[in-house]
Design an enzyme around this catalytic site. Sequence first.
Site, mmCIF file in Angstrom:
data_model
loop_
_atom_site.group_PDB
_atom_site.id
_atom_site.type_symbol
_atom_site.label_atom_id
_atom_site.label_comp_id
_atom_site.label_asym_id
_atom_site.label_seq_id
_atom_site.Cartn_x
_atom_site.Cartn_y
_atom_site.Cartn_z
ATOM 1 C CE1 TYR A 454 11.718 3.704 5.094
ATOM 2 C CE2 TYR A 454 10.553 5.641 4.313
ATOM 3 C CZ TYR A 454 10.667 4.269 4.404
ATOM 4 O OH TYR A 454 9.722 3.456 3.816
ATOM 5 C CD GLU A 489 6.440 4.216 2.649
ATOM 6 O OE1 GLU A 489 7.658 4.438 2.521
ATOM 7 O OE2 GLU A 489 5.621 4.336 1.739
HETATM 8 C C1 GCB Z 1 9.372 5.432 0.545
HETATM 9 C C2 GCB Z 1 8.395 5.075 -0.515
HETATM 10 C C3 GCB Z 1 8.397 3.591 -0.830
HETATM 11 C C4 GCB Z 1 9.822 3.062 -0.854
HETATM 12 C C5 GCB Z 1 10.417 3.267 0.522
HETATM 13 C C6 GCB Z 1 11.875 2.780 0.592
HETATM 14 O O1 GCB Z 1 9.304 6.458 1.157
HETATM 15 O O2 GCB Z 1 7.098 5.517 -0.228
HETATM 16 O O3 GCB Z 1 7.756 3.410 -2.066
HETATM 17 O O4 GCB Z 1 9.893 1.724 -1.232
HETATM 18 O O5 GCB Z 1 10.412 4.618 0.840
HETATM 19 O O6 GCB Z 1 12.105 1.642 0.977
HETATM 20 O O7 GCB Z 1 12.755 3.549 0.247
#
Ligand code: GCB
Length: 581
Positions: A454, A489
């Site tokens: 992220y 992700e």
């Molecule tokens: C992550 C998780 C996921 C969350 C996402 C978030 O790393 O795996 O379950 O929803 O981040 O949006 O924070």
Amino acid sequence: MLYPQANAARAVQDLSGVWLFQLKEGTPWRNIAVPASYNDQFPEAEYRAYAGLSRYKTALTIPAFWQGQRLILRFDAVTHSARVLLNGREIGSHRGGFLPFEIELTDLVQPGETAALEVEVDNRINHSTLPIGTEGSTAFFGSDNPGITAVEAGKRRQREQGINLPAFDFFNYAGINRPVRLYTTPKAYIQDVTLIPSLNGEVKYRVDTEGEGRVHIDALDAEGATVASADGAEGVLRIPQPHLWEPRPGTPYLYTARVSFGQDQYLLPFGIREVKIEGTKFLINGKPFRFHGPCKHEDSPFHGRGMDQCLNVTDINLYHWLHANCFRTSHYPYAEEMYRLCDREGIVIVDETPAVGMWADEHYGWDLKDYHAQVLKDMIDRDKNHPCVVVWSLGNEPSTDTYPQKAYDYWWPLYQLAHQTDPQNRPVTLVGCQNIYEKDRIIPTMDIVFINRYYGWYNLSGDLETAKYAFRMELDWWADKNKPMVLSEYGADTIAGLHGAVAEMFTEEFQVEFYKAMSACLDERDFIAGEMPWNFADFSTCQGPMRVGGNRKGLFTRDRRPKMAAHYFRQRWASMDEKSQ
Ligand code: GCB
């Protein structure tokens, strides 16, 4: 475990409908739709927030003309654990909210009889459930302020009152989430079928049976013509000039294995396809496959996590619209109907256990390992024949860098178990959290590396130039691992309709710029085997200071309206489709 099927030898009674539901002792029995989560079917807050035991009941009538057949009651998923009673007597129980279980009723009811069926459901989550509950230790996403006397007292009070918080970022939807069916088989019956296809058209098979009889198996092509046959419980079907199952934009060609054993019969759709890893390439049928598609949740208004065929079909059509070719079943095995649909639609699935919320370092001391192994085995046993399933995911974002050796000792046996259990020996992964990657021992050992990152959102927030700089630095570190890597992700919360001439966080413009920045880094690297944005659609979570009516990282809103980022990926993935053809 075979999916229930009505055919020339078997009947199915679907028990979907309106049952009666009691939230807890002393509350009224009320009408409830099954299957569906119970939480959003009532306007009262206590139904949404409840943690504890609840009850469902209905009447079960066995048709008289089913005389002489075995009778099986099958629950596809009761979340998170179930106790089943027939005429007031317990007849079975099950732990785990995302996989099926069966109870044989043959000796318990007579055809022609009506019996009272009751299901007690427990939705509580804790350190010995998958997914994990916090047991009051830390709330998911802040609001925790350790050490402040009054806050600590408040947390103690919450614990005493049985407040049951998830250690994961999706609403803890519960109840009879998937279909309940009663089905028959003849007394001697087919228990399981296992298929291992290869590209030359040879399909190794094994049929497990109970009782006396002889096994015969035919392979039917898509038009229903018999193209290969064999006798015996184990053997090989030889299909001449096989049509391959190709993920989209190819053709997901399906054959059917028609198995007969005495009076019994079972028809199993299957595809001929091979999955392999060579160096940094993930190959399907010998051709490099690049994963591109957003991760999902089973989540929708009213139904919660309840199985909904219309929603599944709509979602998969939106995947086609996006030119997406895959998703991960974040963060639990989905309803079987979805895998059957993806077999037909050519959408690839990364199949994940419900091991999520294991980010507390102490979880390696909890008594979870055997249960986790069982869940992994059950998931593979259920899904092993689906051509759409190409990777097993052992779990999502456990702690792996504080105690790297402990993490390795926990996950490595599960990795081995997945390989031993899967007759098709698919690649295995464990989805890694953003962490101190240099210390991590387990994530780099996986067959294919899946990392959630992220940059630009939870860290370096809003500064996309620096996010690119940092992400590139990390990618340099992974570059010499000689493994295919998927960014499994990445995403930005985005309020649909919130715009800005300046692309700031939470606007639709920012979401697009965020993805463009990450795409730029991914496109420079050959070892990148895919990109899986978080998330397909906005979804419900528990309340928290970082959640505005749920998680808003969807490319679509919760009611499936595209945000600008959906259009961005639609164009990007269309051009990838063109290149791959
Ligand atoms: C992550 C998780 C996921 C969350 C996402 C978030 O790393 O795996 O379950 O929803 O981040 O949006 O924070």
